[in-house]
Design a protein around this motif. Structure first.
Motif, PDB file in Angstrom:
ATOM      1  N   GLU A   1      45.598 -35.864 -60.886  1.00  0.00           N
ATOM      2  CA  GLU A   1      46.284 -36.248 -59.659  1.00  0.00           C
ATOM      3  C   GLU A   1      47.399 -35.252 -59.397  1.00  0.00           C
ATOM      4  N   GLY A   2      47.915 -35.269 -58.199  1.00  0.00           N
ATOM      5  CA  GLY A   2      49.006 -34.370 -57.889  1.00  0.00           C
ATOM      6  C   GLY A   2      49.248 -34.251 -56.403  1.00  0.00           C
ATOM      7  N   SER A   3      50.184 -33.380 -56.074  1.00  0.00           N
ATOM      8  CA  SER A   3      50.631 -33.233 -54.694  1.00  0.00           C
ATOM      9  C   SER A   3      49.541 -32.694 -53.770  1.00  0.00           C
ATOM     10  N   LEU A   4      48.574 -31.999 -54.287  1.00  0.00           N
ATOM     11  CA  LEU A   4      47.503 -31.418 -53.484  1.00  0.00           C
ATOM     12  C   LEU A   4      46.435 -32.443 -53.107  1.00  0.00           C
ATOM     13  N   LEU A   5      46.363 -33.528 -53.876  1.00  0.00           N
ATOM     14  CA  LEU A   5      45.304 -34.525 -53.719  1.00  0.00           C
ATOM     15  C   LEU A   5      45.815 -35.813 -53.082  1.00  0.00           C
ATOM     16  N   ASP A   6      44.969 -36.435 -52.303  1.00  0.00           N
ATOM     17  CA  ASP A   6      45.230 -37.776 -51.812  1.00  0.00           C
ATOM     18  C   ASP A   6      44.471 -38.708 -52.747  1.00  0.00           C
ATOM     19  N   GLY A   7      45.182 -39.296 -53.698  1.00  0.00           N
ATOM     20  CA  GLY A   7      44.548 -40.116 -54.721  1.00  0.00           C
ATOM     21  C   GLY A   7      44.264 -39.292 -55.956  1.00  0.00           C
ATOM     22  N   ALA A   8      43.594 -39.899 -56.898  1.00  0.00           N
ATOM     23  CA  ALA A   8      43.266 -39.238 -58.162  1.00  0.00           C
ATOM     24  C   ALA A   8      41.759 -39.075 -58.266  1.00  0.00           C
ATOM     25  N   VAL A   9      41.342 -38.066 -59.021  1.00  0.00           N
ATOM     26  CA  VAL A   9      39.932 -37.915 -59.356  1.00  0.00           C
ATOM     27  C   VAL A   9      39.776 -38.252 -60.830  1.00  0.00           C
ATOM     28  N   GLN A  10      38.606 -38.783 -61.172  1.00  0.00           N
ATOM     29  CA  GLN A  10      38.401 -39.234 -62.552  1.00  0.00           C
ATOM     30  C   GLN A  10      37.043 -38.792 -63.072  1.00  0.00           C
ATOM     31  N   GLY A  11      37.028 -38.522 -64.377  1.00  0.00           N
ATOM     32  CA  GLY A  11      35.806 -38.115 -65.061  1.00  0.00           C
ATOM     33  C   GLY A  11      35.862 -36.636 -65.392  1.00  0.00           C
ATOM     34  N   ALA A  12      35.442 -36.294 -66.590  1.00  0.00           N
ATOM     35  CA  ALA A  12      35.542 -34.903 -67.058  1.00  0.00           C
ATOM     36  C   ALA A  12      34.844 -33.925 -66.121  1.00  0.00           C
ATOM     37  N   ASP A  13      33.635 -34.239 -65.687  1.00  0.00           N
ATOM     38  CA  ASP A  13      32.895 -33.310 -64.820  1.00  0.00           C
ATOM     39  C   ASP A  13      33.582 -33.136 -63.476  1.00  0.00           C
ATOM     40  N   THR A  14      34.103 -34.229 -62.918  1.00  0.00           N
ATOM     41  CA  THR A  14      34.804 -34.169 -61.635  1.00  0.00           C
ATOM     42  C   THR A  14      36.085 -33.366 -61.753  1.00  0.00           C
ATOM     43  N   VAL A  15      36.883 -33.649 -62.784  1.00  0.00           N
ATOM     44  CA  VAL A  15      38.134 -32.918 -62.995  1.00  0.00           C
ATOM     45  C   VAL A  15      37.847 -31.430 -63.186  1.00  0.00           C
ATOM     46  N   ARG A  16      36.852 -31.112 -63.970  1.00  0.00           N
ATOM     47  CA  ARG A  16      36.489 -29.716 -64.214  1.00  0.00           C
ATOM     48  C   ARG A  16      36.059 -29.028 -62.916  1.00  0.00           C
ATOM     49  N   ALA A  17      35.283 -29.716 -62.083  1.00  0.00           N
ATOM     50  CA  ALA A  17      34.818 -29.141 -60.815  1.00  0.00           C
ATOM     51  C   ALA A  17      35.991 -28.886 -59.869  1.00  0.00           C
ATOM     52  N   VAL A  18      36.914 -29.822 -59.795  1.00  0.00           N
ATOM     53  CA  VAL A  18      38.065 -29.678 -58.901  1.00  0.00           C
ATOM     54  C   VAL A  18      38.974 -28.544 -59.385  1.00  0.00           C
ATOM     55  N   ILE A  19      39.264 -28.499 -60.669  1.00  0.00           N
ATOM     56  CA  ILE A  19      40.111 -27.425 -61.203  1.00  0.00           C
ATOM     57  C   ILE A  19      39.424 -26.071 -61.014  1.00  0.00           C
ATOM     58  N   GLY A  20      38.142 -26.009 -61.301  1.00  0.00           N
ATOM     59  CA  GLY A  20      37.402 -24.751 -61.136  1.00  0.00           C
ATOM     60  C   GLY A  20      37.380 -24.283 -59.695  1.00  0.00           C
ATOM     61  N   GLY A  21      37.148 -25.203 -58.780  1.00  0.00           N
ATOM     62  CA  GLY A  21      37.134 -24.855 -57.358  1.00  0.00           C
ATOM     63  C   GLY A  21      38.495 -24.393 -56.874  1.00  0.00           C
ATOM     64  N   THR A  22      39.531 -25.019 -57.382  1.00  0.00           N
ATOM     65  CA  THR A  22      40.890 -24.639 -57.023  1.00  0.00           C
ATOM     66  C   THR A  22      41.200 -23.231 -57.502  1.00  0.00           C
ATOM     67  N   ARG A  23      40.892 -22.943 -58.747  1.00  0.00           N
ATOM     68  CA  ARG A  23      41.191 -21.626 -59.324  1.00  0.00           C
ATOM     69  C   ARG A  23      40.414 -20.508 -58.626  1.00  0.00           C
ATOM     70  N   GLN A  24      39.242 -20.816 -58.089  1.00  0.00           N
ATOM     71  CA  GLN A  24      38.438 -19.796 -57.402  1.00  0.00           C
ATOM     72  C   GLN A  24      39.123 -19.269 -56.147  1.00  0.00           C
ATOM     73  N   LEU A  25      40.015 -20.054 -55.569  1.00  0.00           N
ATOM     74  CA  LEU A  25      40.677 -19.639 -54.337  1.00  0.00           C
ATOM     75  C   LEU A  25      41.939 -18.812 -54.576  1.00  0.00           C
ATOM     76  N   TYR A  26      42.388 -18.710 -55.813  1.00  0.00           N
ATOM     77  CA  TYR A  26      43.585 -17.915 -56.104  1.00  0.00           C
ATOM     78  C   TYR A  26      43.287 -16.433 -55.949  1.00  0.00           C
ATOM     79  N   ASP A  27      44.140 -15.732 -55.202  1.00  0.00           N
ATOM     80  CA  ASP A  27      44.076 -14.275 -55.131  1.00  0.00           C
ATOM     81  C   ASP A  27      44.699 -13.683 -56.392  1.00  0.00           C
ATOM     82  N   ARG A  28      45.691 -14.354 -56.900  1.00  0.00           N
ATOM     83  CA  ARG A  28      46.342 -13.979 -58.153  1.00  0.00           C
ATOM     84  C   ARG A  28      46.985 -15.232 -58.743  1.00  0.00           C
ATOM     85  N   GLN A  29      47.274 -15.164 -60.024  1.00  0.00           N
ATOM     86  CA  GLN A  29      47.913 -16.277 -60.725  1.00  0.00           C
ATOM     87  C   GLN A  29      48.749 -15.681 -61.851  1.00  0.00           C
TER      88      GLN A  29
END
Length: 135
Positions: free
Chosen positions: A29-57
């Motif tokens: 959960e966090g400021s970027l999300l409306d609500g929380a996501v649950q489950g290892a596969d879901t969390v992994r997909a959301v984190i992975g998708g988020t990181r793909q959009l970074y130009d740099r980190q």
């Protein structure tokens, strides 16, 4: 990613390994999300998708926090928009990431990023957690 060395702790090549060790019922959960996501596969997909959009980190700090937590502090850029983040990851008794809280700043970048993620996840159940509207 640039090499960072804080008090002998190098962050060059840092990878958030907690993503690989998620509890089956992990939550995100966090400021970027409306609500929380649950489950290892879901969390992994959301984190992975988020990181793909970074130009740099660029990590400022990543390390243990208390007895069963880990904290990450970094700045990133998404399509030219600067964004900062702090993640707090808590672990269960088995040492798996149980709960992840992610907070982004500033608000203008957060809203822009959330809209981009809604577009990225369009057609999936994850899209509903992000801001609708024009990017």
């Amino acid at each position: 990613m640039r090499e960072i060395d804080l008090l002998g702790f190098s962050l060059g090549g840092y990878y958030p390994a907690g993503v690989d060790k998620l509890a089956g019922d992990a939550t995100l959960e966090g400021s970027l999300l409306d609500g929380a996501v649950q489950g290892a596969d879901t969390v992994r997909a959301v984190i992975g998708g988020t990181r793909q959009l970074y130009d740099r980190q660029d990590f400022n700090f990543a390390g243990p926090w208390g007895d069963n937590s880990f904290i990450e502090d970094y700045t990133a850029e998404v399509r030219g928009a600067p964004i900062g983040a702090v993640h707090l990851i808590t672990f269960n008794a088995d040492g798996k990431a149980q709960h992840i809280i992610v907070n982004y700043r500033p608000l203008s970048s957060l809203m822009f990023f959330s809209r981009l993620l809604r577009e990225k996840f369009a057609g999936t159940p994850y899209a509903e957690h992000y801001l609708a509207g024009e990017v």
